[in-house]
Write a protein that holds these residues in place. Structure first.
Motif, short mmCIF file in Angstrom:
data_model
loop_
_atom_site.label_atom_id
_atom_site.label_comp_id
_atom_site.label_asym_id
_atom_site.label_seq_id
_atom_site.Cartn_x
_atom_site.Cartn_y
_atom_site.Cartn_z
N ALA A 492 71.42 62.73 2.86
CA ALA A 492 70.71 63.93 2.67
C ALA A 492 69.74 63.86 3.95
O ALA A 492 69.40 63.09 5.12
CB ALA A 492 69.84 64.19 1.61
N ALA A 493 70.18 66.00 4.63
CA ALA A 493 69.53 66.28 5.97
C ALA A 493 67.59 66.37 5.78
O ALA A 493 67.85 66.73 4.50
CB ALA A 493 70.49 67.78 6.58
N PRO A 494 67.80 66.59 6.44
CA PRO A 494 67.34 65.44 7.64
C PRO A 494 67.89 63.96 7.24
O PRO A 494 66.85 63.29 6.95
CB PRO A 494 66.57 65.74 8.38
N GLU A 528 70.78 51.28 22.75
CA GLU A 528 70.56 52.33 21.61
C GLU A 528 70.08 53.61 21.36
O GLU A 528 68.93 53.44 22.65
CB GLU A 528 69.50 50.79 20.97
N ILE A 529 69.97 53.91 20.61
CA ILE A 529 69.89 55.30 20.89
C ILE A 529 69.08 55.83 19.06
O ILE A 529 69.71 55.05 18.12
CB ILE A 529 70.67 56.42 21.00
N ARG A 530 68.53 56.64 18.19
CA ARG A 530 68.31 57.44 17.16
C ARG A 530 68.56 58.74 17.71
O ARG A 530 67.63 59.31 18.46
CB ARG A 530 66.29 57.38 17.08
N HIS A 531 68.58 59.26 16.52
CA HIS A 531 69.92 60.26 16.55
C HIS A 531 69.73 61.46 14.78
O HIS A 531 69.52 60.13 14.03
CB HIS A 531 70.88 60.81 16.53
N THR A 532 68.74 62.72 14.47
CA THR A 532 68.48 63.04 13.98
C THR A 532 69.55 63.96 13.50
O THR A 532 69.56 64.95 14.60
CB THR A 532 67.11 63.49 13.77
N PHE A 533 70.01 64.05 12.29
CA PHE A 533 71.29 64.96 12.34
C PHE A 533 70.03 66.09 10.94
O PHE A 533 70.00 65.68 10.26
CB PHE A 533 72.18 64.03 11.45
N THR A 534 70.29 67.25 11.39
CA THR A 534 68.96 68.05 10.51
C THR A 534 70.14 68.86 9.69
O THR A 534 69.32 70.06 9.18
CB THR A 534 68.57 68.87 11.97
N LYS A 535 71.15 68.92 9.71
CA LYS A 535 71.86 70.09 9.18
C LYS A 535 72.97 68.81 8.38
O LYS A 535 74.29 68.34 9.20
CB LYS A 535 73.32 71.49 9.91
N PRO A 536 73.55 69.94 7.56
CA PRO A 536 74.47 69.17 6.82
C PRO A 536 75.98 69.00 7.67
O PRO A 536 76.17 69.87 8.58
CB PRO A 536 74.41 69.99 5.20
N ILE A 561 76.39 63.56 6.25
CA ILE A 561 75.26 64.38 6.38
C ILE A 561 75.33 65.78 5.02
O ILE A 561 75.68 66.32 5.14
CB ILE A 561 74.89 64.88 7.63
N GLY A 562 74.45 64.98 3.79
CA GLY A 562 74.26 66.17 2.95
C GLY A 562 74.24 65.78 1.74
O GLY A 562 74.10 66.27 0.96
N ASN A 563 74.49 64.77 1.41
CA ASN A 563 74.33 63.88 0.16
C ASN A 563 74.01 62.88 -0.10
O ASN A 563 74.94 61.67 0.77
CB ASN A 563 76.30 64.21 -0.39
#
Length: 902
Positions: A492-494, A528-536, A561-563
C-alpha cells in the motif's frame, strides 16, 4: 508421452515444483554442465561474455521478435502480447488475443516481416478461441506500441482437434522473404501402449498419426513454407514438397513426417532448414536403449522425415495392431506406404530422411555430451561472422558456420561444427557456465548479441525465473552487468522500498562503477537507495550501471503500489510437521487485509485432507486453489482435455460454469457416476441445445475422477471451520507415504488500480518415520537396498565431522528421536543441532563401537532425548568421534516420538 514445451516431458501429467520468488533466470557456475571431451578444441575465453536479464516474470513465453530498434515483442501462451521497450526498459501488455489455450495450444508464435522497417507487419500463430477447432496464421500492423486490430489479415487457417493432448509447435521464422511455420502432429499421445500412435481402428483417427503427420493432405506434423503477399494472402514458392496445384498434397508443405517440430531455423547461406523434434515415449528397443529419441533434423531439400514409422537414423518401428495387440513388420524407409484407412493423402510417401542428431533418455554413445534424462531438443540459429560486419557484440570467428542447438529440459546449449557440405563433425558446450532455466527460444540480434528466452521452472504458470537474457561478447571493454535486489515489491501507499545494486559486477579488472536509478521522472544515484512511493500505481524501476569507459548495463524491476497482499496465518498448539495415531490436532485460521477491512467468511477457502502421496506436495500446493487440494492431479488432467474450450470455473461460457454444475448436483449421491457417463458419451439438453462432445476413449476411472473434481468446486468454504480440534485417524492402515494438508487462502478485492491479490498458507503433516537417505544436504554415503543388505537402504561412510540436514522440522511435543543403527566401526556421537552444524545443541546420543562380526547381530534402536523447544527449523545431525578417522556406524532411519508416545 512428451509435449511441445516440455510441459509433460517427464511423461504423463506431472505436477511442477513451487517457484521461489528469488529464483534468477540463469545461474552462472564455475564448473559447468556437460564435460568437455578431451579432443575438443578450446573455444574463446568465456569470461569475455556478459549476461543481462532484460525481462523477468513472464507468463509462459513462447517466442520473441526482436525489432530493428531492439524493442522485443513476446508471445505468451495464454494470449498476451508483451512489449519490452529497450530505451526505457519498461515491459507492457499491448494486446490480448482470444485464444484456446488447452492441450498446449494458445498464442505460440510471433515474427516480424523482413521489411518491418517499412511495412510494420508482424505475424502471429495462435489457437483461435471459441467452438471452432482451428489455428490462425495472421498478420497485423504494429505502430509503435499499438497492435492495430483493424489491420488483421488471416493468411492460413489450420484445422486441428481439441479432444486429445498434445503437440502444437507453432514457431514462425523467415528466410529470403519466405515464411516457415512449424505445426505439431496434434495427435493423441496418451494411449499408444508403448508404440507410436498408428491406431487404425474405426473412429480412432485422432490417435493415428497416419492421419496427420504422414498424411500429405493434412497440415499437422509439418513445416510449411509460403510467400506472404502484400494484400494479406500468400503464394506457393518453387521447391516445396508437393506440386502447387495440390494434386498430391497440401502445396504449402515443405517438410512432413515430424512429431513436434518445436523450434526451427534456416541457415542464412545454405538455406538448410533445422529443427528440434520432441520425441515419443515408447517401449520399442532401439540402437540406444528404447526408441524414444529426440532429434535435431536438417532438411537440405523438402522431404519426409519418417514419423510415425521411423526415428533417429531411420530405425524402424514395428507395425503395431491396436486391435490384436500384436506387432508386425515395419515399413521400408526407402518406400514407406501409408495404408491407414484414416489417410486422405497419397499412399506412397517420399523416401524417409534420417535425423541429423538424435539421442534418448539414457547416455548416448554417439553424442555423449548431450547427457541423459528428460529431453526436449530445439534448434537455434546458424552463425556467420560476415553477416555482422560492424556489430559491436559479434561472436568470435571461432563460431563461424556453427549451428546452435539447445535443450529445454537439460538446460544446455551446444555449438555444432559441420564440414563444408553440412555434415556433422562434432558438438561442444556453448556458454556452459550459463545455466538458463528452460530455454525456449534463441535468436541473434543485429548487433551480434544473443537473446535467450527462458520459459521458467513451472509448467502452465507465470514464473519469476522466466524472461529474456541478453548475452554479449566483447573483445575490448565489456559492459557491466546490472543486478537489482529488493524486498517486497507489492504494498500500500506510502511504500518505502530499499533497492540495492550490490549484485552488479564488471568483468574488467579496475573498472569503477556508477549507479543510476530511474523511477518515473525521478533519478537517484548510489549503490543502494531508499525510495518512497507516495501514490498508487505500477512503477518500473530501471537501474543503469556504467563504467568509466562508456560501458553500460541495465536491469528493471516492477513495483505494484496500492494494494497490500492479504495476511493468512494458521496457528496451532500441535506439531506442525508430523502426525501420530490418534494425536490431537488443533488449528486457527486468521485472515486480515489492510484495504478490505472486514473479511467475508465466504471468501476464505479452507480445506483439510489426507492425501495418499506425501513426499512431493509442492506442485499440488502451488497448483491448487485452496479448496481442491485433494483434486490437484485431477485438475491437471482436466486442463489437458478440451473441456476448457466450453467451460470455465466461475462463469458461463459455451457451456455452464463448473461451479454451477457442482451446485445443481450437490447432495446427489449418484451425480459422480452420472456425470462420468456424460463426459464419456457426450450429449445435450440439460444445459441448452449446444452438444457436449463425447470422450469415448477417456478411461472410466479418469472420467469419474474429473466428475468428482467438478462436484468438489461447489463445496462452500464453510464445510470446515476456521478453528477446531480433532484426532488424526484417517491415515491409520494406509502406509507411511501419506500426508495431511491444511490449506487456507484468501483473494482480496483489489484496491487503487491494483488487481486482486491472493495469499495462501498451509500446514503439511507427514509420517514421523524418516528414512536417513532422504536428507536434503549432507556428505555421508548411501547404501542402496539389495538382496545383500536385506533390501534395506541406509547411510554409511559416517566419519568424524560428517553431517546430514533435514529441512523445516518442528520439535514441538517431541521428546525423543529413535534411530535404527548398526554398530559397525569405531562408534561415536550423534549430535542434534539447530539451523547449522555449529548451531544450538538440542540433544546427543553415544553409539558404541562394534566389530565386523557384530554385523551378524543386525540392527539396534537407540534413543536421542530432545531438549529443543517448538518452532520450525532446519535440523542437522552431526557425527563426532575425534579419536579415530575410520567409519563409526550405519543408520537406517529415524522416528520422531511425541510426548504422547508410551
Amino acid at each position: 508421452m512428451k509435449s511441445s514445451i516440455g510441459l509433460l516431458l517427464a511423461g504423463g501429467l506431472c505436477v511442477a515444483s513451487v517457484a521461489r520468488h528469488d529464483r534468477p533466470l540463469f545461474r552462472q557456475v564455475d564448473h559447468p554442465g556437460p564435460v568437455r571431451a578431451a579432443a575438443l578444441p578450446e573455444g574463446p575465453d568465456s569470461s569475455r561474455f556478459t549476461y543481462t536479464s532484460l525481462v523477468s516474470g513472464l507468463d509462459e513465453p513462447m517466442e520473441m521478435a526482436i525489432l530493428p530498434n531492439y524493442d522485443v515483442v513476446i508471445a505468451e501462451r495464454k494470449g498476451a502480447v508483451r512489449y519490452f521497450d529497450n530505451a526505457t526498459r519498461e515491459l507492457s501488455t499491448i494486446a490480448q488475443f482470444n485464444v484456446f489455450s488447452g492441450i498446449e495450444d494458445g498464442l505460440l508464435g510471433v515474427a516480424i516481416d523482413p521489411d518491418f522497417k517499412n511495412n510494420n507487419w508482424i505475424y502471429f500463430y495462435y489457437g483461435v478461441g471459441g467452438e471452432k477447432s482451428v489455428s490462425h496464421l495472421a498478420r497485423f500492423e504494429l505502430k509503435g506500441r499499438k497492435l492495430v486490430q483493424e489491420s488483421k489479415k488471416v493468411l492460413l487457417e489450420i484445422p486441428t482437434q481439441r479432444k486429445y493432448c498434445c503437440h502444437s509447435a507453432g514457431y514462425i521464422t523467415f528466410s529470403d522473404g519466405l515464411l516457415y511455420l512449424s505445426i505439431g502432429d496434434n495427435t493423441n499421445a496418451e494411449e499408444i501402449e508403448g508404440h507410436t500412435p498408428i491406431d487404425e481402428r474405426p473412429g480412432r483417427e485422432l490417435s493415428d498419426d497416419q492421419a496427420a503427420t504422414a498424411n500429405s493432405n493434412d497440415y499437422r506434423g509439418k513445416i510449411l513454407r509460403i510467400k506472404p503477399e502484400p494484400d494479406g494472402t500468400y503464394s506457393i514458392p518453387d521447391g516445396n514438397l508437393f506440386p502447387k496445384d495440390g494434386s498430391r498434397g497440401k502445396p504449402e508443405i515443405y517438410v512432413m513426417g515430424v512429431r513436434n517440430p518445436f523450434r526451427i531455423s534456416v541457415d542464412p547461406k545454405t538455406r538448410y532448414l533445422y529443427w528440434g523434434d520432441v520425441g515419443p515415449d515408447t517401449e520399442v528397443p532401439g540402437s540406444e536403449g528404447k526408441m524414444s529419441y529426440d532429434e535435431i533434423n536438417q532438411a537440405r531439400k523438402p522431404g519426409f522425415f519418417g514419423y510415425p514409422y521411423f526415428l533417429g537414423d531411420n530405425e524402424v518401428f514395428p507395425d503395431y495392431d491396436f486391435a490384436t495387440k500384436k506387432e508386425g513388420p515395419g515399413k521400408d524407409p526407402q518406400r514407406p506406404i501409408n495404408d491407414s484407412p484414416h489417410n486422405t493423402g497419397i499412399r506412397e510417401l517420399p523416401p524417409a530422411q534420417p535425423a541429423f542428431i538424435w539421442y534418448g533418455k539414457g547416455p548416448s554413445r554417439k553424442y555423449p555430451l548431450v547427457g541423459k534424462g528428460g529431453a526436449s531438443a530445439m534448434a537455434g540459429p546458424v552463425y556467420y561472422s560476415d553477416l555482422y560486419p560492424d556489430a559491436p557484440y559479434k561472436l568470435p570467428e571461432y563460431y563461424n558456420g556453427k549451428l546452435f542447438i539447445f535443450e529445454w529440459i537439460r538446460k544446455w546449449i551446444m555449438a555444432v561444427t559441420m564440414d563444408a557440405n553440412g555434415n556433422y563433425v562434432r558438438m561442444e558446450p556453448f556458454l556452459p557456465q550459463l545455466k538458463v532455466v528452460a530455454p525456449i527460444d534463441m535468436q541473434i540480434a543485429p548487433d551480434g548479441a544473443i537473446y535467450l528466452l527462458a520459459y521458467g521452472t513451472n509448467w502452465f504458470a507465470r514464473n519469476t525465473d522466466s524472461g529474456i537474457i541478453r548475452v554479449e561478447y566483447a573483445e575490448g571493454n565489456r559492459n557491466p552487468v546490472a543486478v537489482v535486489s529488493s524486498g517486497k515489491t507489492i504494498g500500500a501507499a506510502p511504500f518505502t522500498a530499499t533497492l540495492s545494486a550490490k549484485g552488479s559486477r564488471d568483468y574488467d579488472a579496475g573498472d569503477k562503477l556508477i549507479y543510476e536509478w530511474k523511477i518515473g521522472a525521478k533519478k537517484l544515484a548510489g549503490e543502494e537507495i531508499r525510495h518512497t512511493f507516495t501514490k498508487p500505481g505500477i512503477y518500473n524501476v530501471v537501474l543503469t550501471v556504467s563504467d568509466q569507459n562508456g560501458g553500460k548495463g541495465t536491469a528493471t524491476t516492477e513495483f505494484k503500489i496500492g494494494n497490500t497482499p492479504p495476511d493468512v496465518t494458521i496457528g496451532t498448539k500441535a506439531n506442525r510437521t508430523f502426525y501420530w495415531d490418534n494425536a490431537p490436532f488443533d488449528y486457527r485460521i486468521k485472515v486480515t487485509d489492510k484495504e478490505d477491512g472486514k473479511i467475508e467468511r465466504a471468501k476464505i477457502h479452507a480445506s483439510f485432507n489426507y492425501l495418499t502421496f506425501g513426499k512431493d506436495l509442492a506442485g499440488a500446493l502451488s497448483g491448487s486453489e485452496g479448496e481442491n487440494i485433494r483434486y490437484a492431479a485431477t485438475a491437471k488432467l482436466y486442463a489437458s482435455l478440451d473441456c476448457k474450450a466450453c467451460h470455465t470455473v466461475e462463469t458461463k461460457s459455451i457451456g455452464p460454469a463448473l461451479k454451477e454444475i457442482s451446485r445443481r448436483y450437490r447432495g446427489n449421491a449418484v451425480a459422480a457416476d452420472m456425470l462420468a457417463r456424460k463426459i464419456i458419451a457426450g450429449g445435450s439438453g440439460n444445459w441448452g441445445s449446444y452438444p457436449m462432445p463425447p470422450h469415448a476413449d477417456l478411461p472410466e476411472k479418469s472420467a469419474k475422477e474429473i466428475a468428482e473434481y467438478i462436484l468438489s468446486l461447489g463445496e462452500s468454504a464453510g464445510d470446515i471451520p476456521l478453528a477446531t480440534q480433532m484426532k488424526l485417524t484417517e491415515h491409520i492402515g494406509k502406509g507411511n507415504e501419506g500426508a495431511y494438508v491444511l490449506l487456507a487462502s484468501y483473494t482480496d478485492k483489489g484496491a487503487n488500480g491494483i488487481g486482486p491479490l491472493k495469499t495462501a498458507s498451509h500446514i503439511v503433516l507427514r509420517n514421523p518415520l524418516i528414512q536417513m537417505e532422504d536428507y536434503q544436504e549432507g556428505n555421508v554415503g548411501v547404501v542402496v537396498a539389495t538382496q545383500n543388505t536385506g533390501f534395506v537402504s541406509y547411510i554409511a561412510n559416517i566419519t568424524n565431522g560428517k553431517y546430514t540436514r533435514f529441512n523445516q522440522i518442528d520439535l514441538s511435543h517431541i521428546k525423543n528421536i529413535r534411530f535404527r543403527i548398526q554398530e559397525h566401526g569405531a562408534g561415536g556421537t550423534i549430535e542434534l543441532r539447530q539451523d547449522s552444524r555449529e548451531g544450538t545443541l538440542l540433544g546427543q546420543v553415544v553409539i558404541p563401537g562394534g566389530r565386523l562380526e557384530d554385523l551378524k547381530t543386525g540392527w539396534k534402536e537407540v534413543l536421542l532425548p530432545v531438549s529443543g523447544t517448538g518452532g520450525v527449523h532446519d535440523l542437522y545431525l552431526v557425527f563426532k568421534n575425534e579419536q579415530i578417522k575410520g567409519p563409526m556406524f550405519h543408520i537406517d532411519w529415524m522416528y520422531f516420538e511425541n510426548d504422547l508416545t508410551p
